[in-house]
Design a protein around this motif. Sequence first.
Motif, PDB file in Angstrom:
ATOM      1  N   ALA A 179      -5.185  -2.452  -0.916  1.00 25.14           N
ATOM      2  CA  ALA A 179      -3.958  -2.903  -1.579  1.00 25.14           C
ATOM      3  C   ALA A 179      -4.166  -4.281  -2.205  1.00 25.14           C
ATOM      4  O   ALA A 179      -3.748  -4.536  -3.341  1.00 25.14           O
ATOM      5  CB  ALA A 179      -2.802  -2.932  -0.584  1.00 25.14           C
ATOM      6  N   ALA A 180      -4.826  -5.188  -1.460  1.00 22.15           N
ATOM      7  CA  ALA A 180      -5.095  -6.527  -1.999  1.00 22.15           C
ATOM      8  C   ALA A 180      -5.993  -6.431  -3.235  1.00 22.15           C
ATOM      9  O   ALA A 180      -5.799  -7.151  -4.217  1.00 22.15           O
ATOM     10  CB  ALA A 180      -5.746  -7.394  -0.929  1.00 22.15           C
ATOM     11  N   TYR A 181      -6.968  -5.543  -3.176  1.00 19.07           N
ATOM     12  CA  TYR A 181      -7.884  -5.352  -4.306  1.00 19.07           C
ATOM     13  C   TYR A 181      -7.132  -4.878  -5.548  1.00 19.07           C
ATOM     14  O   TYR A 181      -7.315  -5.413  -6.648  1.00 19.07           O
ATOM     15  CB  TYR A 181      -8.950  -4.336  -3.899  1.00 19.07           C
ATOM     16  N   LEU A 182      -6.270  -3.896  -5.382  1.00 19.39           N
ATOM     17  CA  LEU A 182      -5.537  -3.351  -6.532  1.00 19.39           C
ATOM     18  C   LEU A 182      -4.511  -4.344  -7.066  1.00 19.39           C
ATOM     19  O   LEU A 182      -4.196  -4.338  -8.255  1.00 19.39           O
ATOM     20  CB  LEU A 182      -4.856  -2.042  -6.148  1.00 19.39           C
ATOM     21  N   ASN A 183      -3.994  -5.212  -6.218  1.00 16.45           N
ATOM     22  CA  ASN A 183      -3.067  -6.252  -6.680  1.00 16.45           C
ATOM     23  C   ASN A 183      -3.804  -7.400  -7.360  1.00 16.45           C
ATOM     24  O   ASN A 183      -3.253  -8.086  -8.210  1.00 16.45           O
ATOM     25  CB  ASN A 183      -2.256  -6.797  -5.496  1.00 16.45           C
ATOM     26  N   PHE A 223       0.823  -1.207   0.000  1.00 16.23           N
ATOM     27  CA  PHE A 223       0.000   0.000   0.000  1.00 16.23           C
ATOM     28  C   PHE A 223       0.857   1.258   0.000  1.00 16.23           C
ATOM     29  O   PHE A 223       0.533   2.240  -0.683  1.00 16.23           O
ATOM     30  CB  PHE A 223      -0.929   0.000   1.221  1.00 16.23           C
ATOM     31  N   ALA A 224       1.941   1.247   0.743  1.00 21.91           N
ATOM     32  CA  ALA A 224       2.791   2.436   0.865  1.00 21.91           C
ATOM     33  C   ALA A 224       3.400   2.834  -0.472  1.00 21.91           C
ATOM     34  O   ALA A 224       3.805   3.998  -0.640  1.00 21.91           O
ATOM     35  CB  ALA A 224       3.895   2.183   1.887  1.00 21.91           C
ATOM     36  N   ASP A 225       3.476   1.890  -1.420  1.00 21.03           N
ATOM     37  CA  ASP A 225       4.095   2.175  -2.717  1.00 21.03           C
ATOM     38  C   ASP A 225       3.063   2.514  -3.803  1.00 21.03           C
ATOM     39  O   ASP A 225       3.424   2.651  -4.977  1.00 21.03           O
ATOM     40  CB  ASP A 225       4.927   0.972  -3.161  1.00 21.03           C
ATOM     41  N   ILE A 226       1.810   2.602  -3.424  1.00 28.37           N
ATOM     42  CA  ILE A 226       0.767   2.962  -4.382  1.00 28.37           C
ATOM     43  C   ILE A 226       0.492   4.460  -4.252  1.00 28.37           C
ATOM     44  O   ILE A 226       0.167   4.936  -3.170  1.00 28.37           O
ATOM     45  CB  ILE A 226      -0.529   2.175  -4.119  1.00 28.37           C
ATOM     46  N   PRO A 227       0.608   5.239  -5.325  1.00 30.78           N
ATOM     47  CA  PRO A 227       0.356   6.688  -5.244  1.00 30.78           C
ATOM     48  C   PRO A 227      -1.051   6.971  -4.715  1.00 30.78           C
ATOM     49  O   PRO A 227      -2.015   6.300  -5.116  1.00 30.78           O
ATOM     50  CB  PRO A 227       0.513   7.162  -6.695  1.00 30.78           C
ATOM     51  N   PRO A 228      -1.210   7.950  -3.842  1.00 22.14           N
ATOM     52  CA  PRO A 228      -2.541   8.270  -3.294  1.00 22.14           C
ATOM     53  C   PRO A 228      -3.584   8.544  -4.366  1.00 22.14           C
ATOM     54  O   PRO A 228      -4.754   8.168  -4.210  1.00 22.14           O
ATOM     55  CB  PRO A 228      -2.270   9.513  -2.439  1.00 22.14           C
ATOM     56  N   ILE A 229      -3.197   9.195  -5.484  1.00 21.12           N
ATOM     57  CA  ILE A 229      -4.175   9.518  -6.517  1.00 21.12           C
ATOM     58  C   ILE A 229      -4.725   8.249  -7.170  1.00 21.12           C
ATOM     59  O   ILE A 229      -5.878   8.216  -7.612  1.00 21.12           O
ATOM     60  CB  ILE A 229      -3.553  10.462  -7.588  1.00 21.12           C
ATOM     61  N   VAL A 230      -3.921   7.177  -7.213  1.00 11.33           N
ATOM     62  CA  VAL A 230      -4.381   5.905  -7.775  1.00 11.33           C
ATOM     63  C   VAL A 230      -5.460   5.302  -6.874  1.00 11.33           C
ATOM     64  O   VAL A 230      -6.500   4.816  -7.351  1.00 11.33           O
ATOM     65  CB  VAL A 230      -3.203   4.929  -7.953  1.00 11.33           C
ATOM     66  N   VAL A 231      -5.215   5.358  -5.549  1.00 10.79           N
ATOM     67  CA  VAL A 231      -6.208   4.838  -4.607  1.00 10.79           C
ATOM     68  C   VAL A 231      -7.473   5.693  -4.655  1.00 10.79           C
ATOM     69  O   VAL A 231      -8.596   5.181  -4.696  1.00 10.79           O
ATOM     70  CB  VAL A 231      -5.627   4.799  -3.186  1.00 10.79           C
TER      71      VAL A 231
END
Length: 944
Positions: free
Chosen positions: A196-200, A98-106
Amino acid sequence: MYDAPRSERGLSRELPPRTSPSAAGWIALVIWAMFAILAILLTIGVVAAFSRYTVGLKAPTDALDPKNLSFSQQSVIYDRNQVELARFGGEKRDVVAFADIPPIVVDAQVAVEDKTFWDNAGFDPLAILSAGIDSLRGNSRGASTITQQLVRQRLLDPALVKDPTRTFERKLKEIVQSIRLTEAYPGLDGKQQIIAAYLNQNYYGNQTYGVKTAAETYFGHPLSETTPAEAATLAGLVKSPSNYDLVRNAEPNCDKPDPNDPQKCQGKSTLEVAPDAPIYIRRNQILDLLASGRTILSKDQFSPDQLRAAEQDPLTVAPQSTPPWLAPHFVWAVLQELSDKICGPGVPTCDQLAAGGLTVTTTLDYKIQQIAEKWVKAAALVPNHSKPADYAKKLGLPYEQWMQNLRGKDINNGAIVAFDYQTGELIAYVGSADYYATKSTKQFQAKFDVVGSGFRQPGSAFKPFNYLTGIDDKKITAGSMLMDTATDFGGNYTPSDADNLERGPVRVRMALQFSLNIPSVKTAQINTPDRLFARAQDFGMVFASDKTNAGLSIALGVQEVRPVDLVTAYGTLANGGKKVGHTTILSVRDRAGADVVAPYQPPAGEPVASPQAAFIVTDILSGNTNPRINPFWGKFALTGPKNVRRPATLKTGTNNDAKDLNAYGFIAPPTGAGREKGEYALAVGAWNGNSDNTVVSTPGQPVFSIDVTTYVWQGFLQEATKKWAVNDFAKPDGLVQVKIDAFTGLKPQPGAKTVDEWYIKTNDADTTPKDTIPVGACGQAVLDSPGVYEHNYKNWMTADLDWLNRAKFGPGRAGGVNRTRTAYFYNGVFQPYGPTWGALVAGHGCSAPSPSVTCYPVPTPDPGGVVPSFVIPSADPSANIVFEPCPTPVPSPSAPASVEPSAAVTPPPTPEPTPPPTPEPTPAPTDTPTPTPAASVAEASSAP
């Protein structure tokens, strides 16, 4: 001093006097008690249901276990003869924290999929309620949260997910698991792990899994460099990764095309998605949501103005390494069906599919597929090539006249689909002319699958199902007469035939074979548009809309349908009225050879039309490939071994705006022995036009299906079946052939021109004609006959009477609502029953009864030669009497000769008319020039 007990002191002053409760009070108390009891029972029920539906469910922690997100090996797709078509799967996913996913992507994902994600308990009751209300209003939509979507993919039994009969159970278990998952991972940290699990987990199309790999694959840079426009694009892909797939929707844009070959690029080529593409539109919708304040994590990193400005950013896709698939459009269709069968409808991927190692045997016959691809290119690419003759030779085809006629015409794409209508197996599938073309335009979108994704107007190719509906419902017969006269059907809807002629009396058989519009619209009025729309769906059509607002114009094929579904409907017709649907997959096995899904067994078929009605329409359409019956379309006949004509049906369709050119039809089924040799019961649909739905024809340069698509249809079928045995269509029981009047379809009068026609005659129905035209009846008297439909509709009769008044002067008289001209049957030259309208028009097929003659005596002159005055009797036209002078008596000879009475003159029987013979065509299409406008224009379907 004695003190009274506290309980006895001052009671009368400290408490109000006691009174009995009012009726309203008792009611309120009872209602409160009922709600309390209901709440207790509901709570107990919810707890019990929750406990019940948790039995057998996976542990919530399984959803976030990284080891569940791995691949082991690729899956392989084969054709039915084990020719490898494609491989898919493999290590194309990188798990990211999660820490490596840009906030705008989330933020982008949460904004469009689940705006209450950070606050909800795993599901959103208000969203479910809102979706339920919308469903009642006929606007179904989803209401699943991000947590529910993750649960569906990771924590539910795949068999439950893909079972449409267990939707309620699946939804309840989905909510239960979502609650459990949220409880297992509480607070902000838990929400971060879930998203994070969802986006992966997500599938992003083009065999790309996980947001990190998707960003790198599509945009060519690390996830950390994702822009707001790219973040919105990634968020948009999740809803429908196959339809929104960026590689399939992007088209090459060359800054320096090769002047000698527009399909080649001499400079730099980029992949760009057009602004009107669905994924581009969805991206901008998500940017709007972000600009409205849904930036929980990114906060003020991007201002609303910056986010809205990003809507103008081009959607450019990084260069891709295209997998060397065979029949790529078909492979995509296989992947879609595969995910539906393994993961469930609408679920793009799941553990079993993602794990790979599958062996998929499909229905495709790659040898026939190659023939299909060649003929599609012949019409779409050869005429547009810088060296058309050379390109045709490269395809193994002569550069024929019809190809030359298409030079400079605005036809840029084509498609074809062939399936076995007895088994439902798709045999050949070409979604566009060349999937791997290096140059693509809006008009030729190489990767767009017209067959499976393109909703197109079928035009006149829809007409057989209009007549099938009427014949099956016993409302009309193949012999029914419908006046081909321009009519105002209401609302200023006044359709004409494509050649702007009015033929007067035509039977249903001739109306369908020669694709006349006005009789088709009249048939739709008899059927009713709603009935026709519903029956078309019964036959296998899937329309772009669940409802029709086409009105009577539905008869002319204005309702958009995908070619794969239209050819399925033709298969239903070919299969004696039994619908079997269609499939791309025969079997799916895992690494151990075990069946993942049950091997395909051809269904028995769902009877949706009677075999008798299906045969009659098939018999009508088979005349279109017989030059002796139809000298125009008949040139597209098919031949088998020894040049024997192969029975086959054919129906073309050109829509009103000339955007879609269609040709559909089928051959008779093979025998069991023929199947063992590799023969199929083929129904084939071919399409030509432009991917972006722009017109292919103008009044100055008219183009019709008969100029293009019929050659593709004939060329493909001729080559694919040239060595197959020639079979005919089998006639079911319950049919009789009856001799009828060639114009009215009623029982014939002696000496009338007659034809033989098929009628349904079973224990339940007898549709044979019962009525005869009264002796001497002409004109309106014929239209008023009991067996004629016209007098049942006032607007029809108004047009008919106007036509009768013009037709008595012969062909060529213009008038009526469209100022169209009277004409004998077809094209000014094809008059199978002569230059006549039968019993409809005096002097042009019918005549009034001969008047009775009454003589009057002429006075004898006096000896001076003076004739006395007298009045000649006046004739009464209404009495049909003619007055003539009585003959002057002639003195009889003394011995009169015996006079033999003259024999009654009986007219010889009129021979059955036969169209002029046309030589049987050669097995392969010959260099036939494009028909003159008068001939070719007549087949276009004039959709209003």
